[in-house]
Design a protein around this motif. Structure first.
Motif, PDB file in Angstrom:
ATOM      1  N   SER A   1       0.878  -1.170   0.000  1.00 36.87           N
ATOM      2  CA  SER A   1       0.000   0.000   0.000  1.00 36.87           C
ATOM      3  C   SER A   1       0.913   1.217   0.000  1.00 36.87           C
ATOM      4  CB  SER A   1      -0.915   0.015   1.233  1.00 36.87           C
ATOM      5  OG  SER A   1      -0.147   0.183   2.413  1.00 36.87           O
ATOM      6  N   LYS A   2       0.349   2.398  -0.175  1.00 30.85           N
ATOM      7  CA  LYS A   2       1.165   3.609  -0.252  1.00 30.85           C
ATOM      8  C   LYS A   2       2.082   3.739   0.965  1.00 30.85           C
ATOM      9  CE  LYS A   2       0.753   8.608   0.228  1.00 30.85           C
ATOM     10  NZ  LYS A   2      -0.190   9.731   0.429  1.00 30.85           N
ATOM     11  N   SER A   3       1.500   3.637   2.146  1.00 26.67           N
ATOM     12  CA  SER A   3       2.290   3.845   3.361  1.00 26.67           C
ATOM     13  C   SER A   3       3.380   2.790   3.511  1.00 26.67           C
ATOM     14  CB  SER A   3       1.377   3.849   4.592  1.00 26.67           C
ATOM     15  OG  SER A   3       0.633   2.655   4.668  1.00 26.67           O
ATOM     16  N   TYR A   4       3.047   1.535   3.229  1.00 25.33           N
ATOM     17  CA  TYR A   4       4.039   0.473   3.385  1.00 25.33           C
ATOM     18  C   TYR A   4       5.092   0.512   2.277  1.00 25.33           C
ATOM     19  CZ  TYR A   4       1.875  -1.767   7.382  1.00 25.33           C
ATOM     20  OH  TYR A   4       1.411  -2.040   8.648  1.00 25.33           O
ATOM     21  N   MET A   5       4.700   0.948   1.080  1.00 25.75           N
ATOM     22  CA  MET A   5       5.691   1.062   0.008  1.00 25.75           C
ATOM     23  C   MET A   5       6.700   2.153   0.341  1.00 25.75           C
ATOM     24  SD  MET A   5       6.519  -0.462  -2.791  1.00 25.75           S
ATOM     25  CE  MET A   5       5.018  -1.361  -3.155  1.00 25.75           C
ATOM     26  N   LEU A   6       6.223   3.252   0.917  1.00 25.20           N
ATOM     27  CA  LEU A   6       7.136   4.312   1.338  1.00 25.20           C
ATOM     28  C   LEU A   6       8.042   3.822   2.462  1.00 25.20           C
ATOM     29  CD1 LEU A   6       4.630   7.310   1.257  1.00 25.20           C
ATOM     30  CD2 LEU A   6       6.617   7.004  -0.232  1.00 25.20           C
TER      31      LEU A   6
END
Length: 620
Positions: free
Chosen positions: A350-355
């Motif tokens: 997800s966005k947060s985990y990819m970052l």
């Protein structure tokens, strides 16, 4: 109704649709010549009979399982020889599946589960390869000097129970690779065979799971470098993770003589690793050791475990294998720990985990600038974030990062996959395909290569190839819900509704499990909502959609996936409301929803037409 036992051989041309698109007349002539000059004569020679011909494949019946397997090997060798002397840039390759079971006799034709399983096994085989059922292995026994490498239990479409599957190594010209099959349920390999079960996380903290998994994978990788040792692949052994197992039963299921199991306890700067080597035939312990060390000794511990296994099994090491086992991707345990953590976050997608994953990889590369895997991880994260419009990074920078990884390790499959993704998003599709192919040649079980190459083919409109790679991705990682859910879109495009339902149920099951473990992660909620929409569970799909937007209300990718779910359910207005907010994302990924036949009622909707026009203009 007449029934009989028979060995059924299913053969199919790999990539037939793509070959026909490139050269329809030439491909047709080559396929016909292959049938007349190789397939039909060899099948007759081995006492077989073709009972069904398709445009790109055939089904044949044999009274003897041995004849069927020997015929399959002869066909693959013959096809390889024809390709070697041919001048075609796109040589023909066939996949073969063999099953032994009861079939229904109707005139000259054959039907029933015995035939269906053979056809499904053929789809699991690699191009130029052979896949057989466990029943075939038992019947052949040690009658043929072929290697039967376990693929674990596989779920085949429209087959209720999982089927034990084996990959056949039929290369008689390479003695080190020849392994007779099972006798009385256990292998009689010339090579010693071993499976490394997932090491248990004993840290008392579920968040440390990534560390024990990483150590397990590295031990599998080290042992796999030994030519005289047959090691079961990671994706097969990890199906046993978290399950109570009986050693002798697992050894029999995997077709190996020995099992390595162990545990990891990481507390602060200390680590305790235990390992035990078990004889799968009688359950006896051949070796056991406990290592209480500083965390900085983790590489030495892995090396000692590998050498202990080698010594106990009396496996002969070649000089280059000694060097390969001793080599480590990094000498810095802190960089290694950050890298493993990054891998865990990457798979949560997800966005947060990819970052988060990118930060972990960046930290690993900062600590050890020569850590090739860390640079590959950065390139992969940047490519995904770039496609989601969450990273202000150029394609040139992404390619430079992947080039750095390849400079440090030219044979790193992860780096080739990351470079392929960067090239794809940069519009260099031919070069991207070459990098994905190279990544899979170096590591056929690399999840990222299978997953992103599948998306590549879907965008190309090659749904058959996309389905094959998505299926492989779901097998490589048992927690991969994304590939399973996206398979529903692929099978819908192919008109294969039964397969669409099977893939949707699998994706939903995995997404539910992941959402239970990580309720803060919107990715499984997004994909779960999409799966529920395709399965026709409208109320639950809307509940999951609401949950997604509650977790990540500003995540463009989440909005896009929920819009897809709404579109499929016929909820056009809320879908268009979301899509109009995410034009940059829709411009990249519009192929997912634009191919859905259930969207026909909205094709003439004014807002839909404007959206298609805007996404076309916004395309990179």
């Amino acid at each position: 109704m007449e029934r009989k036992l028979a060995a059924i051989l299913a053969a199919d041309i790999a990539g037939y649709s793509a070959l026909m698109e490139v050269d329809e007349a030439g491909t047709f002539q080559r396929v016909r010549a292959g049938h007349q000059e190789l397939l039909e004569p060899e099948i007759q020679k081995h006492n077989g009979r073709i009972f069904k011909l398709m445009g790109d494949g055939l089904l044949a019946e044999f009274g003897s399982v041995v004849d069927a397997v020997e015929c399959a090997a002869a066909l693959q060798r013959g096809m390889a020889e024809r390709n070697a002397i041919g001048s075609e840039s796109n040589p023909l390759q066939i996949r073969i599946g063999i099953n032994f079971g009861e079939v229904i006799v109707e005139g000259e034709d054959r039907y029933g589960e015995g035939v269906n399983i053979a056809a499904r096994l053929q789809a699991l085989a690699d191009p130029g390869g052979i896949c057989v059922s466990g029943k075939v292995g038992k019947e052949v026994g040690s009658k043929l000097a072929f290697a039967f490498e376990p693929m674990g239990d596989q779920r085949l479409k429209n087959i209720t129970e999982p089927i034990a599957c084996y990959r056949v190594n039929f290369d008689r010209g390479s003695p080190d690779r020849v392994e007779p099959h099972l006798r009385n349920g256990y292998p009689t390999h010339k090579k010693t065979s071993i499976a490394v079960l997932p090491f248990s996380n004993m840290s008392g903290d579920p968040e440390q799971e990534y560390f024990s998994d990483g150590i397990t994978e590295d031990i599998i990788t080290d042992l796999s470098k030994i030519s005289n040792l047959h090691v079961v692949a990671r994706n097969t052994t990890f199906t046993y993770k978290g399950r109570p197992v009986k050693v002798q039963q697992v050894a029999q299921e995997l077709g190996v003589t020995f099992l390595l199991e162990g545990s990891v306890r990481k507390v602060g700067a200390r680590v305790r690793v235990t390992g035990q080597l078990v004889d799968g035939r009688d359950g006896s312990h051949l070796w056991a050791e406990r290592y209480d060390r500083e965390l900085t000794d983790i590489f030495a511990i892995q090396d000692e475990i590998a050498h202990a296994i080698i010594e106990q099994l009396k496996v002969r090491l070649l000089p280059d294998e000694k060097v390969a086992i001793s080599a480590t991707p990094t000498e810095d345990v802190e960089a290694y720990t950050y890298y493993l953590r990054g891998r865990q976050f990457l798979h949560m997608c997800s966005k947060s985990y990819m970052l988060l994953a990118r930060r972990m990889f960046a930290k690993a590369s900062e600590i050890d600038p020569d850590y090739a895997r860390a640079h590959a991880g950065i390139a992969l994260c940047d490519s995904v974030l770039h496609s989601w419009r969450y990273a202000d990074v150029s394609i040139e920078t992404i390619l430079a990062t992947s080039a750095k990884a390849l400079e440090l390790d030219p044979d790193l499959a992860d780096a080739h996959a990351a470079r392929g993704l960067g090239l794809q998003y940069g519009g260099q599709r031919e070069q991207a395909a070459a990098e994905f192919k190279l990544a899979l040649a170096l590591d056929p079980d690399l999840h990222e290569a299978n997953y992103f190459f599948a998306r590549f083919f879907f965008e190309e409109g090659d749904f058959e190839r996309a389905a094959e790679l998505f299926e492989k991705a779901t097998q490589v990682r048992s927690d991969d819900y994304r590939s399973a859910v996206l398979l529903t879109c692929v099978y819908l495009a192919l008109g294969r509704r039964a397969d669409m339902k099977r893939a949707g149920l699998l994706g939903l099951e995995r997404a539910e499990r992941e959402l239970t473990l990580h309720p803060e992660n919107s990715s499984p909620a997004q994909l779960g909502a999409l799966a529920l929409a395709y399965l026709g569970e409208r109320d639950r799909a809307k509940e999951w959609a609401a949950r997604t937007l509650a977790i990540d209300p500003d995540d463009l990718n989440a909005m896009y996936n929920i819009a897809c779910a709404y579109l499929h359910m016929g909820e056009h207005e809320p879908a268009l409301d979301l899509l109009e907010k995410v034009i940059p994302i829709a411009s990249v990924h519009r192929f997912w929803w634009s191919t859905d036949p259930d969207l026909d009622p909205i094709r003439n909707h004014p807002r839909y037409k404007r959206l298609v026009e805007r996404t076309t203009l916004a395309s990179p």
